[in-house]
Scaffold this motif. Structure first.
Motif, PDB file in Angstrom:
ATOM      1  N   ASN A 271       0.834  -1.196   0.000  1.00  0.00           N
ATOM      2  CA  ASN A 271       0.000   0.000   0.000  1.00  0.00           C
ATOM      3  C   ASN A 271       0.871   1.250   0.000  1.00  0.00           C
ATOM      4  O   ASN A 271       2.028   1.217   0.417  1.00  0.00           O
ATOM      5  CB  ASN A 271      -0.969   0.008   1.182  1.00  0.00           C
ATOM      6  N   ARG A 272       0.302   2.329  -0.503  1.00  0.00           N
ATOM      7  CA  ARG A 272       1.058   3.555  -0.707  1.00  0.00           C
ATOM      8  C   ARG A 272       1.148   4.363   0.585  1.00  0.00           C
ATOM      9  O   ARG A 272       0.141   4.655   1.224  1.00  0.00           O
ATOM     10  CB  ARG A 272       0.399   4.384  -1.813  1.00  0.00           C
TER      11      ARG A 272
ATOM     12  N   ASP B 159       3.147   9.890  -1.815  1.00  0.00           N
ATOM     13  CA  ASP B 159       3.301  10.163  -3.237  1.00  0.00           C
ATOM     14  C   ASP B 159       3.341  11.683  -3.396  1.00  0.00           C
ATOM     15  O   ASP B 159       2.335  12.368  -3.176  1.00  0.00           O
ATOM     16  CB  ASP B 159       2.135   9.566  -4.023  1.00  0.00           C
TER      17      ASP B 159
ATOM     18  N   ARG C 174       5.062   5.481   9.604  1.00  0.00           N
ATOM     19  CA  ARG C 174       4.141   4.476   9.083  1.00  0.00           C
ATOM     20  C   ARG C 174       3.291   3.950  10.225  1.00  0.00           C
ATOM     21  O   ARG C 174       3.821   3.508  11.241  1.00  0.00           O
ATOM     22  CB  ARG C 174       4.923   3.317   8.457  1.00  0.00           C
TER      23      ARG C 174
ATOM     24  N   THR D  89      10.323   4.820  -5.177  1.00  0.00           N
ATOM     25  CA  THR D  89      10.398   5.092  -6.610  1.00  0.00           C
ATOM     26  C   THR D  89      10.662   6.576  -6.846  1.00  0.00           C
ATOM     27  O   THR D  89       9.981   7.437  -6.276  1.00  0.00           O
ATOM     28  CB  THR D  89       9.091   4.689  -7.316  1.00  0.00           C
TER      29      THR D  89
ATOM     30  N   ILE E 263       7.866   8.439  -4.548  1.00  0.00           N
ATOM     31  CA  ILE E 263       6.750   7.571  -4.172  1.00  0.00           C
ATOM     32  C   ILE E 263       7.275   6.506  -3.222  1.00  0.00           C
ATOM     33  O   ILE E 263       8.338   5.920  -3.467  1.00  0.00           O
ATOM     34  CB  ILE E 263       6.118   6.908  -5.411  1.00  0.00           C
TER      35      ILE E 263
ATOM     36  N   ASP F 150       6.044   2.991  -1.196  1.00  0.00           N
ATOM     37  CA  ASP F 150       5.074   1.923  -0.963  1.00  0.00           C
ATOM     38  C   ASP F 150       5.592   1.008   0.135  1.00  0.00           C
ATOM     39  O   ASP F 150       6.787   0.685   0.178  1.00  0.00           O
ATOM     40  CB  ASP F 150       4.838   1.095  -2.232  1.00  0.00           C
TER      41      ASP F 150
ATOM     42  N   THR G 218       4.224  -6.392 -11.531  1.00  0.00           N
ATOM     43  CA  THR G 218       3.747  -6.503 -10.146  1.00  0.00           C
ATOM     44  C   THR G 218       3.682  -7.965  -9.751  1.00  0.00           C
ATOM     45  O   THR G 218       3.229  -8.813 -10.525  1.00  0.00           O
ATOM     46  CB  THR G 218       2.354  -5.866  -9.999  1.00  0.00           C
TER      47      THR G 218
ATOM     48  N   GLU H 176      -2.006  -1.926  -5.942  1.00  0.00           N
ATOM     49  CA  GLU H 176      -1.750  -0.633  -6.586  1.00  0.00           C
ATOM     50  C   GLU H 176      -0.254  -0.417  -6.785  1.00  0.00           C
ATOM     51  O   GLU H 176       0.170   0.198  -7.762  1.00  0.00           O
ATOM     52  CB  GLU H 176      -2.329   0.487  -5.720  1.00  0.00           C
ATOM     53  N   ALA H 177       0.538  -0.927  -5.853  1.00  0.00           N
ATOM     54  CA  ALA H 177       1.980  -0.714  -5.895  1.00  0.00           C
ATOM     55  C   ALA H 177       2.614  -1.583  -6.983  1.00  0.00           C
ATOM     56  O   ALA H 177       2.090  -2.625  -7.360  1.00  0.00           O
ATOM     57  CB  ALA H 177       2.593  -1.046  -4.542  1.00  0.00           C
TER      58      ALA H 177
END
Length: 430
Positions: A181-182, A185, A207, A224, A292, A294, A369, A382-383
């Motif tokens: 999960n993100r 971003d 986190r 990223t 980004i 994740d 992915t 999503e990542a």
């Protein structure tokens, strides 16, 4: 086990852009006497430390590694890694200035060269990959380069106990995977209106992982860098002290460059404190770029249930779509494959494989992915794990969680691409 993982997947990120003063390191909690501790396969983070740089003669001769050339790198006893009792290390390997398309393989010194790679790259490439590698003879790792000449940089971020020799250090960390999960971003960051991070800036993050917040000694992240305006690097670390002389992601201007990172945390501090006491970490970027982050899991403080221990393996290839190993044929646009690794590596959700995934010459810019198969509540994450550009052969480390029947999914987003996967170890739940 799915219930536990589901709880770990909940969370948000808190962001601060100013420098913070870290609190003193907390004492390591223990539920048992030190004599009763079994630290086999547990993880100990260290401050990112450079062990090898062929540009400067650090840890190796001051010269590029030539075709079929090798360097035996002394790891044990350096950079916070103990002189004995270590089974494997987690390092970040950077390639700079290669004169030919090639690959570099890290493997235990004294062992035969495996049919596996650690970093794949094109001539002139600049980039990094996270590598977990078993230590060999006298605590050394052998670095092999296939073609041309290249400089190689190796930074260590942590190590795994081979046995109970290191019990006097207290309980090491065990791994807890959770759904990708993100965390952050910059393209959608409301604090900056979606602007790029400035060159020389510090990004402080925390986190939140439900009730487990205070127990994270390190986080497993994919960082990223998107569309940097110049060549540069990103360094992620606990935030204690100045920026280390080590890097996490190295990149060229205008690229999209991800890398897996094991990032040591610091105790909750200042404006980043939450009611749960979530630990924090810091990311420094040398160039103006989007960032980004994740999240894929955490390394605990040894007090939580269901944490996994690590077993180091000699590098082993389990997928090569070019030869039909694991699954046959290039993956087309939107193609998802279900893959079963060899039964000896594990057949259920208790296993997480430590892999290196290589995308070979995609026909278009794409995203690759990887995620566990056969969970009814687990859609496509999503990542992403890899973001290769058209024609680019590139590698990325993936902690590959298996599903209830011991299988995983791999998906290609666009164009067609061949994939190669090598295993260097596995997390298991004893």
């Amino acid at each position: 086990m799915r219930t536990v993982r589901g709880l770990l997947s909940l969370g948000v990120a808190l962001v601060a852009t100013c420098a913070l003063t870290a609190a003193p390191a907390a004492a390591v909690p223990s539920r048992t006497s030190q004599a009763a501790v079994d630290v086999t396969g547990t993880y100990y983070p260290v401050a990112p430390t450079r062990l090898m740089d062929t540009r400067e003669g650090l840890g190796a001769p001051e010269a590029k590694v030539g075709p079929s050339g090798t360097v035996d790198l002394q790891v044990a006893g350096r950079g916070g890694v103990p002189a004995s009792g270590v089974g494997a290390v987690v390092v970040n390997v950077t390639i700079t200035g290669p004169t030919a398309d090639s690959f570099v393989t890290l493997y235990p010194a004294g062992q035969p060269l495996p049919n596996a790679s650690s970093v794949n790259f094109a001539a002139g490439w600049l980039g990094s990959n996270n590598v977990t590698v078993k230590l060999g003879t006298s605590g050394k790792v052998r670095v092999f380069n296939r073609n041309g000449h290249t400089d190689v940089v190796v930074d260590v971020v942590g190590f795994y106990a081979a046995d109970n020799t290191l019990a006097s250090r207290g309980m090491g960390s065990r791994y807890h995977p959770y759904r990708a999960n993100r965390i952050f971003d910059s393209r959608t960051d409301p604090n900056t209106g979606g602007l790029k991070r400035s060159a020389g800036s510090y990004l402080n993050l925390t986190r939140l992982l439900g009730g487990d917040n205070p127990h994270a000694r390190a986080l497993v992240l994919n960082i990223t860098v998107v569309d940097p305006e110049s060549d540069g690097f990103v360094t992620a670390w606990s935030g204690d002290g100045p920026v280390p002389t080590a890097s996490t992601v190295n990149f060229r201007a205008g690229t999209v460059t991800p890398n897996l990172a094991y990032v040591q945390t610091r105790p909750c501090d200042g404006s980043l404190c939450s009611p749960e006491g979530a630990p924090a970490f810091t990311i420094y970027t040398s160039a103006r770029a989007h960032i980004i982050v994740d999240g894929f899991g955490m390394m605990d403080d040894g007090t939580l249930l269901f944490g996994r221990r690590f077993q180091a393996l000699n590098p082993t290839r389990i997928v090569d779509t070019r030869t039909g190993l694991g699954t046959a044929g290039a993956l087309g646009a939107g193609d998802t494959r279900k893959v079963a690794p060899p039964p000896a590596m594990g057949t259920n959700e208790e296993i997480v494989l430590v892999t290196n995934v290589t995308a070979v010459a995609p026909t278009g810019n794409t995203v690759v992915t990887v995620w566990p198969a056969d969970w009814p509540d687990f859609g496509t994450p999503e990542a992403s794990n890899l973001n290769p550009a058209i024609g680019q052969t590139v590698s990325g480390a993936v902690l590959n969680e298996l599903g209830p029947y011991g299988k995983f999914h791999v998906r290609n987003h666009a164009g067609s691409v061949h994939l190669v996967m090598d295993v260097t170890g596995r997390f298991y739940w004893p």
